[in-house]
Scaffold this active site. Structure first.
Site, PDB file in Angstrom:
ATOM      1  N   LYS A 206      48.474  39.739  47.769  1.00 38.87           N
ATOM      2  CA  LYS A 206      49.571  40.400  48.473  1.00 38.87           C
ATOM      3  C   LYS A 206      49.609  39.937  49.935  1.00 38.87           C
ATOM      4  O   LYS A 206      50.631  39.569  50.460  1.00 38.87           O
ATOM      5  CB  LYS A 206      49.386  41.915  48.382  1.00 38.87           C
ATOM      6  CG  LYS A 206      50.428  42.680  49.143  1.00 38.87           C
ATOM      7  CD  LYS A 206      50.147  44.168  49.119  1.00 38.87           C
ATOM      8  CE  LYS A 206      50.978  44.857  50.174  1.00 38.87           C
ATOM      9  NZ  LYS A 206      50.660  46.275  50.294  1.00 38.87           N
ATOM     10  N   GLU A 212      38.209  35.624  49.769  1.00 39.35           N
ATOM     11  CA  GLU A 212      37.740  35.192  48.452  1.00 39.35           C
ATOM     12  C   GLU A 212      38.821  34.405  47.711  1.00 39.35           C
ATOM     13  O   GLU A 212      38.567  33.352  47.109  1.00 39.35           O
ATOM     14  CB  GLU A 212      37.346  36.417  47.596  1.00 39.35           C
ATOM     15  CG  GLU A 212      36.138  37.186  48.103  1.00 39.35           C
ATOM     16  CD  GLU A 212      36.509  38.335  49.024  1.00 39.35           C
ATOM     17  OE1 GLU A 212      37.526  38.220  49.746  1.00 39.35           O
ATOM     18  OE2 GLU A 212      35.772  39.333  49.035  1.00 39.35           O
ATOM     19  N   GLY A 267      48.048  47.417  47.013  1.00 38.73           N
ATOM     20  CA  GLY A 267      47.270  46.461  46.219  1.00 38.73           C
ATOM     21  C   GLY A 267      46.825  47.045  44.886  1.00 38.73           C
ATOM     22  O   GLY A 267      46.963  46.418  43.835  1.00 38.73           O
ATOM     23  N   ARG A 268      46.288  48.254  44.900  1.00 33.88           N
ATOM     24  CA  ARG A 268      45.760  48.844  43.663  1.00 33.88           C
ATOM     25  C   ARG A 268      46.863  49.417  42.774  1.00 33.88           C
ATOM     26  O   ARG A 268      46.577  49.992  41.724  1.00 33.88           O
ATOM     27  CB  ARG A 268      44.713  49.908  43.998  1.00 33.88           C
ATOM     28  CG  ARG A 268      45.173  50.959  44.987  1.00 33.88           C
ATOM     29  CD  ARG A 268      44.000  51.740  45.564  1.00 33.88           C
ATOM     30  NE  ARG A 268      44.366  52.611  46.674  1.00 33.88           N
ATOM     31  CZ  ARG A 268      44.451  52.227  47.931  1.00 33.88           C
ATOM     32  NH1 ARG A 268      44.231  50.966  48.256  1.00 33.88           N
ATOM     33  NH2 ARG A 268      44.779  53.085  48.888  1.00 33.88           N
ATOM     34  N   GLU A 353      39.485  53.917  46.078  1.00 34.46           N
ATOM     35  CA  GLU A 353      40.104  53.302  47.252  1.00 34.46           C
ATOM     36  C   GLU A 353      41.246  54.191  47.766  1.00 34.46           C
ATOM     37  O   GLU A 353      41.592  54.138  48.937  1.00 34.46           O
ATOM     38  CB  GLU A 353      40.634  51.896  46.912  1.00 34.46           C
ATOM     39  CG  GLU A 353      40.767  50.999  48.129  1.00 34.46           C
ATOM     40  CD  GLU A 353      41.092  49.541  47.812  1.00 34.46           C
ATOM     41  OE1 GLU A 353      40.597  48.663  48.524  1.00 34.46           O
ATOM     42  OE2 GLU A 353      41.851  49.276  46.864  1.00 34.46           O
ATOM     43  N   HIS A 384      23.859  55.695  24.313  1.00 37.98           N
ATOM     44  CA  HIS A 384      22.482  55.224  24.171  1.00 37.98           C
ATOM     45  C   HIS A 384      21.890  54.857  25.523  1.00 37.98           C
ATOM     46  O   HIS A 384      20.897  54.148  25.594  1.00 37.98           O
ATOM     47  CB  HIS A 384      22.434  54.055  23.189  1.00 37.98           C
ATOM     48  CG  HIS A 384      22.957  54.452  21.846  1.00 37.98           C
ATOM     49  ND1 HIS A 384      22.162  55.030  20.879  1.00 37.98           N
ATOM     50  CD2 HIS A 384      24.214  54.432  21.339  1.00 37.98           C
ATOM     51  CE1 HIS A 384      22.900  55.311  19.815  1.00 37.98           C
ATOM     52  NE2 HIS A 384      24.150  54.964  20.071  1.00 37.98           N
ATOM     53  N   LYS A 512      35.320  43.324  56.111  1.00 37.09           N
ATOM     54  CA  LYS A 512      35.946  41.993  56.097  1.00 37.09           C
ATOM     55  C   LYS A 512      35.770  41.335  57.464  1.00 37.09           C
ATOM     56  O   LYS A 512      35.414  40.167  57.570  1.00 37.09           O
ATOM     57  CB  LYS A 512      37.446  42.106  55.804  1.00 37.09           C
ATOM     58  CG  LYS A 512      37.787  42.558  54.403  1.00 37.09           C
ATOM     59  CD  LYS A 512      39.301  42.512  54.215  1.00 37.09           C
ATOM     60  CE  LYS A 512      39.742  43.217  52.949  1.00 37.09           C
ATOM     61  NZ  LYS A 512      41.171  43.332  52.824  1.00 37.09           N
TER      62      LYS A 512
HETATM   63  O1  F6P Z   1      39.831  44.759  50.012  1.00 35.36           O
HETATM   64  C1  F6P Z   1      40.673  45.689  49.459  1.00 35.36           C
HETATM   65  C2  F6P Z   1      42.032  45.152  49.173  1.00 35.36           C
HETATM   66  O2  F6P Z   1      42.785  45.273  50.302  1.00 35.36           O
HETATM   67  C3  F6P Z   1      42.679  45.855  47.973  1.00 35.36           C
HETATM   68  O3  F6P Z   1      43.383  46.974  48.326  1.00 35.36           O
HETATM   69  C4  F6P Z   1      43.519  44.774  47.398  1.00 35.36           C
HETATM   70  O4  F6P Z   1      43.851  45.068  46.086  1.00 35.36           O
HETATM   71  C5  F6P Z   1      42.602  43.597  47.534  1.00 35.36           C
HETATM   72  O5  F6P Z   1      41.968  43.780  48.776  1.00 35.36           O
HETATM   73  C6  F6P Z   1      43.248  42.242  47.465  1.00 35.36           C
HETATM   74  O6  F6P Z   1      44.185  42.059  48.485  1.00 35.36           O
HETATM   75  P1  F6P Z   1      45.234  40.898  48.447  1.00 35.36           P
HETATM   76  O7  F6P Z   1      46.100  41.071  47.248  1.00 35.36           O
HETATM   77  O8  F6P Z   1      46.014  41.038  49.734  1.00 35.36           O
HETATM   78  O9  F6P Z   1      44.508  39.591  48.393  1.00 35.36           O
END
Ligand code: F6P
Length: 548
Positions: A206, A212, A267-268, A353, A384, A512
């Protein structure tokens, strides 16, 4: 606004919780054969049996009063209407617009967002059809057979877990892979077996700033180029989903290949946006659309059903009951369905979150508990291992059991066993085993009286542990959509009652920033270390192990 804990409904619930001391659910079931019927509810193909909860009519009434006193209905309507409910970021919250099939406009700052939403859905459909029909080919003319989705958090969990859950509907032409972790092992594992000529890479971010995802995309691009692809071929093999079109184009993604999303999609909550494109590629557009339709059905239910018959409201209130009046600190999700095994991890991000906050809307520290730890794994495996603690540990852990009543490729022997375990577990949690029962079971075993008493004490199960059971038919895309939306709205209602902003995530931002500061020092062996002593020492160890 009056503080939550001062509200009349809160005070009343506190005294009702005290009244439950000495009561046992087992007796309630014995006394009231109609309890299961009375405390069950069905909507959008999902049946919720909430009878195995520490509730009665008076408690439920108190919980609904609490929802009323916190104006849950008004807050819900404000979200659907596109008001700025994410007040710390000044944004509307409209994942519901992404699955709005009402034909009605949804206004944000005086503008209808639906034309853009529908245009993006069309773009997704066209693209998916072009890939599946072989019209969009790799640069050497091979059809695309492998899709690698690169993203993290909401840009990973939603697509991956929904795709996994719908395995019986997978499109045969495409194999879908996911990469999230910046640990190089992950992308290496995924790419090493693939033919770059028939691979499409979908970069999902987003913000287009997530370390990453950017790094994994760079690595994938290097892999593509080293495998023989040219720079001019990248456009056929790399597409991207982002709300940051400028950064995506600057990165080198062809503008044609960017699927947009908007800042009013959290994002979520983003799997309903073009972030869900990998799902559409992996299942076909028809099933992807059904997923959205299922969520839309749950939206209508949440928006229109009276509070007392409203599934998300009810589940939210039951959660609040245990977190705030019984000190429950976690909530376990137990899907009795192998393909739904990732669902606890999905809800974990969604819930933790969203509601892992301590400051309410008025910028005051709250003096009550908010979002619990969400965890869990597939039944029957958990029985289990960790179920022991739920049955006999010292902490109260409310549980959500989930079971499809029919499974694809039904193997009756297996399915009956699965169901019997699911039902047996919630029954055991509810009824437990009394000391007398345990003592009687040990008769005739040749034990001394002391040993028998001792063993019976160990074998006693307190019971009276709350759980919900969610039943549905075969888990198809529509039902899954409704299930996800159910949890989204549950989280919303809880956030509304706790007064937190469920749509920001400042807590993850600091890590971050600090991570980036440290990266700069790791990459420069002679850079001064001016952090705390522990961080400095950790960096030194890393540098020693990675000289040069
Ligand atoms: O680190 C948390 C977050 O901001 C989440 O809310 C989001 O889903 C994820 O990082 C990934 O963010 P992006 O889609 O901007 O790469």
């Amino acid at each position: 606004m009056t503080s939550l804990t001062q509200l009349p409904a809160w005070q009343q619930l506190q005294s009702l919780s005290r009244n439950l001391a000495g009561e046992h659910m087992r007796d309630w079931f014995n006394q009231d054969p109609g309890r299961a019927d009375r405390y069950s509810l069905e909507a959008c193909g999902i049946r919720l049996d909430y009878s195995k909860n520490l509730i009665n009519d008076q408690i439920l009434a108190g919980l609904f009063d609490l929802a009323n006193e916190r104006q849950v209905g008004n807050k819900r309507d404000a979200m659907f209407a596109g008001e700025i409910v994410n007040h710390t970021e000044g944004r509307a919250v409209l994942h519901t617009a992404l699955r709005n099939f009402s034909g009605k406009p949804v206004m944000v700052n005086g503008e209808d967002v639906m034309p853009e939403v529908l245009a993006t859905q069309d773009k997704i459909r066209n693209f998916v059809e072009r890939i599946h029909s072989g019209q969009h080919k790799g640069y050497t003319g091979k059809p695309i057979k492998q899709v690698v989705s690169i993203g993290i958090g909401g840009s990973f969990l939603g697509p991956k877990i929904m795709f996994e859950a719908l395995k019986p509907y997978w499109h045969q032409a495409i194999t879908l892979h996911f990469v999230a972790n910046v640990d190089g092992c992950h992308i290496q594992d995924v790419l090493s077996g693939l033919d770059h000529e028939e691979t499409l890479l979908v970069m999902s971010s987003k913000s287009f700033t997530t370390q990453e995802t950017l790094q994994n995309t760079l690595t994938a691009r290097d892999w593509f180029l080293k495998s023989g692809g040219g720079r001019q071929d990248i456009a056929r093999h790399f597409i991207c989903v982002s709300s940051n079109i400028q950064a995506a184009t600057e990165f080198g993604i062809d503008e044609e290949n960017i699927f947009p999303m908007w800042d009013w999609v959290g994002g979520r909550y983003s799997l309903w946006s073009a972030i869900g494109l990998p799902i559409a590629l992996g299942l076909g557009y028809k099933h992807y659309r059904e997923l959205l339709e299922g969520a839309y059905a749950m939206d209508r239910h949440f928006a229109e059903a009276p509070m007392q018959q409203n599934l998300p409201v009810l589940m939210a209130l039951l959660g609040i009951w245990y977190v705030n009046f019984f000190g429950a600190q976690s909530h376990v999700l137990l899907p009795y369905y192998h393909y739904l095994r990732g669902f606890p991890a999905y809800v974990q991000q969604l819930d933790m979150e969203s509601n892992g906050k301590s400051v309410a809307g008025n910028a005051e520290q709250v003096d009550y508990s908010t979002g619990p730890v969400i965890w869990g794994s597939e039944g029957t495996n958990g029985q289990h291992s960790f179920h022991q603690l739920i049955h006999q540990g010292q902490v109260l852990i409310p549980a959500d059991f989930m079971l499809p009543l029919n499974v694809h490729n039904q193997n009756e022997a297996h399915h009956a066993m699965l169901a019997s375990n699911c039902f047996g577990q919630s029954q055991a949690l509810m009824q437990g085993k009394s000391y007398d029962e345990a003592y009687a079971e040990l008769a005739g075993k040749g034990l001394s009286e002391d040993k028998r008493v001792s063993l019976a004490t160990h074998k006693t199960m307190p019971g009276n542990k709350p759980s919900n059971t969610l039943l549905f038919g075969q888990l198809d895309a529509r039902t899954l959509g409704a299930l996800v939306a159910l949890y989204e709205h549950k989280v919303f209602v809880q956030g509304a009652i706790w007064g937190v902003n469920s749509f920001d995530q400042w807590g993850v931002e600091l890590g971050k920033v600090l991570g980036n500061n440290i990266l700069a020092k790791l990459q420069k062996a002679d850079a001064d270390l001016d952090f705390d002593a522990s961080t400095n020492a950790l960096i030194s160890h890393f540098r020693q192990a990675n000289p040069g």
